[in-house]
Write a protein that holds these residues in place. Sequence first.
Motif, mmCIF file in Angstrom:
data_model
loop_
_atom_site.group_PDB
_atom_site.id
_atom_site.type_symbol
_atom_site.label_atom_id
_atom_site.label_comp_id
_atom_site.label_asym_id
_atom_site.label_seq_id
_atom_site.Cartn_x
_atom_site.Cartn_y
_atom_site.Cartn_z
ATOM 1 N N GLY A 139 -2.412 56.716 13.436
ATOM 2 C CA GLY A 139 -1.248 57.529 13.760
ATOM 3 C C GLY A 139 -0.050 56.680 14.144
ATOM 4 O O GLY A 139 1.086 56.947 13.727
ATOM 5 N N GLN A 140 -0.319 55.637 14.931
ATOM 6 C CA GLN A 140 0.763 54.734 15.317
ATOM 7 C C GLN A 140 1.326 54.023 14.098
ATOM 8 O O GLN A 140 2.537 53.824 13.981
ATOM 9 C CB GLN A 140 0.271 53.705 16.338
ATOM 10 C CG GLN A 140 -0.007 54.290 17.701
ATOM 11 C CD GLN A 140 -0.593 53.257 18.642
ATOM 12 O OE1 GLN A 140 -1.452 52.464 18.267
ATOM 13 N NE2 GLN A 140 -0.130 53.281 19.889
ATOM 14 N N MET A 141 0.449 53.638 13.175
ATOM 15 C CA MET A 141 0.891 52.950 11.966
ATOM 16 C C MET A 141 1.782 53.857 11.123
ATOM 17 O O MET A 141 2.813 53.421 10.601
ATOM 18 C CB MET A 141 -0.307 52.465 11.157
ATOM 19 C CG MET A 141 0.099 51.627 9.988
ATOM 20 S SD MET A 141 1.025 50.186 10.539
ATOM 21 C CE MET A 141 -0.012 48.916 9.983
ATOM 22 N N ASP A 142 1.394 55.126 11.012
ATOM 23 C CA ASP A 142 2.236 56.089 10.285
ATOM 24 C C ASP A 142 3.614 56.183 10.939
ATOM 25 O O ASP A 142 4.634 56.243 10.254
ATOM 26 C CB ASP A 142 1.571 57.466 10.250
ATOM 27 C CG ASP A 142 0.348 57.517 9.346
ATOM 28 O OD1 ASP A 142 0.206 56.628 8.475
ATOM 29 O OD2 ASP A 142 -0.469 58.448 9.524
ATOM 30 N N GLY A 143 3.627 56.160 12.262
ATOM 31 C CA GLY A 143 4.890 56.200 12.984
ATOM 32 C C GLY A 143 5.740 54.969 12.719
ATOM 33 O O GLY A 143 6.961 55.059 12.551
ATOM 34 N N VAL A 144 5.117 53.811 12.671
ATOM 35 C CA VAL A 144 5.849 52.569 12.408
ATOM 36 C C VAL A 144 6.409 52.580 10.983
ATOM 37 O O VAL A 144 7.560 52.168 10.760
ATOM 38 C CB VAL A 144 4.951 51.333 12.643
ATOM 39 C CG1 VAL A 144 5.598 50.071 12.110
ATOM 40 C CG2 VAL A 144 4.646 51.177 14.121
ATOM 41 N N GLU B 73 11.171 52.973 7.493
ATOM 42 C CA GLU B 73 11.900 53.734 6.468
ATOM 43 C C GLU B 73 13.235 54.255 6.994
ATOM 44 O O GLU B 73 14.205 54.366 6.248
ATOM 45 C CB GLU B 73 11.043 54.905 5.974
ATOM 46 C CG GLU B 73 9.839 54.465 5.182
ATOM 47 C CD GLU B 73 8.829 55.564 4.915
ATOM 48 O OE1 GLU B 73 7.900 55.295 4.137
ATOM 49 O OE2 GLU B 73 8.959 56.667 5.489
ATOM 50 N N GLU B 74 13.284 54.550 8.280
ATOM 51 C CA GLU B 74 14.503 55.069 8.907
ATOM 52 C C GLU B 74 15.407 53.968 9.450
ATOM 53 O O GLU B 74 16.414 54.239 10.095
ATOM 54 C CB GLU B 74 14.135 56.031 10.040
ATOM 55 C CG GLU B 74 13.429 57.279 9.572
ATOM 56 C CD GLU B 74 12.921 58.145 10.717
ATOM 57 O OE1 GLU B 74 12.953 57.688 11.890
ATOM 58 O OE2 GLU B 74 12.476 59.272 10.438
ATOM 59 N N ASP B 75 15.056 52.708 9.179
ATOM 60 C CA ASP B 75 15.840 51.552 9.646
ATOM 61 C C ASP B 75 16.056 51.575 11.155
ATOM 62 O O ASP B 75 17.151 51.314 11.660
ATOM 63 C CB ASP B 75 17.202 51.486 8.931
ATOM 64 C CG ASP B 75 17.065 51.144 7.466
ATOM 65 O OD1 ASP B 75 16.187 50.326 7.127
ATOM 66 O OD2 ASP B 75 17.833 51.704 6.654
ATOM 67 N N ARG B 76 14.995 51.845 11.890
ATOM 68 C CA ARG B 76 15.073 51.871 13.349
ATOM 69 C C ARG B 76 15.227 50.461 13.896
ATOM 70 O O ARG B 76 15.026 49.460 13.201
ATOM 71 C CB ARG B 76 13.823 52.542 13.920
ATOM 72 C CG ARG B 76 13.629 53.990 13.501
ATOM 73 C CD ARG B 76 14.358 54.970 14.387
ATOM 74 N NE ARG B 76 13.903 54.954 15.750
ATOM 75 C CZ ARG B 76 12.871 55.670 16.224
ATOM 76 N NH1 ARG B 76 12.198 56.483 15.432
ATOM 77 N NH2 ARG B 76 12.546 55.577 17.490
ATOM 78 N N TYR B 77 15.516 50.379 15.165
ATOM 79 C CA TYR B 77 15.772 49.119 15.858
ATOM 80 C C TYR B 77 14.537 48.207 15.784
ATOM 81 O O TYR B 77 13.402 48.633 16.043
ATOM 82 C CB TYR B 77 16.140 49.436 17.313
ATOM 83 C CG TYR B 77 16.547 48.245 18.134
ATOM 84 C CD1 TYR B 77 17.562 47.394 17.729
ATOM 85 C CD2 TYR B 77 15.923 47.990 19.354
ATOM 86 C CE1 TYR B 77 17.947 46.316 18.504
ATOM 87 C CE2 TYR B 77 16.300 46.916 20.141
ATOM 88 C CZ TYR B 77 17.309 46.080 19.711
ATOM 89 O OH TYR B 77 17.687 45.021 20.484
ATOM 90 N N CYS B 78 14.776 46.960 15.426
ATOM 91 C CA CYS B 78 13.692 45.981 15.204
ATOM 92 C C CYS B 78 12.754 45.847 16.404
ATOM 93 O O CYS B 78 11.532 45.788 16.252
ATOM 94 C CB CYS B 78 14.274 44.605 14.883
ATOM 95 S SG CYS B 78 15.277 44.558 13.401
#
Length: 87
Positions: free
Chosen positions: A17-22, A27-32
């Motif tokens: 589940g965490q991996m899916d979130g990552v 994909e959303e270009d979130r903060y590194c």
Amino acid sequence: MQADKESIVRLLRTARGQMDGVLKMVEEDRYCMDISNQLLAIQSVLKKANREILHAHMNSCVKQAFEEGDGQKKIDEILNLLDKISK
């Protein structure tokens, strides 16, 4: 496998589940740093699952091998695994 199967499955599902979130974060270009922190959390869960499996292995398979006079093979397996972990 002698480890508590329910516990291992729960941990692995958590990691999945965490991996899916990552993946979504990437994909959303979130903060590194947020992505990196989540990756560390996944590693922690996987390490915990592995530790539980190895503890169960030591308390069952390795113990049994020593009782049957074939402990060296199990020691070699563990040493090979430790070599992989330390790389």
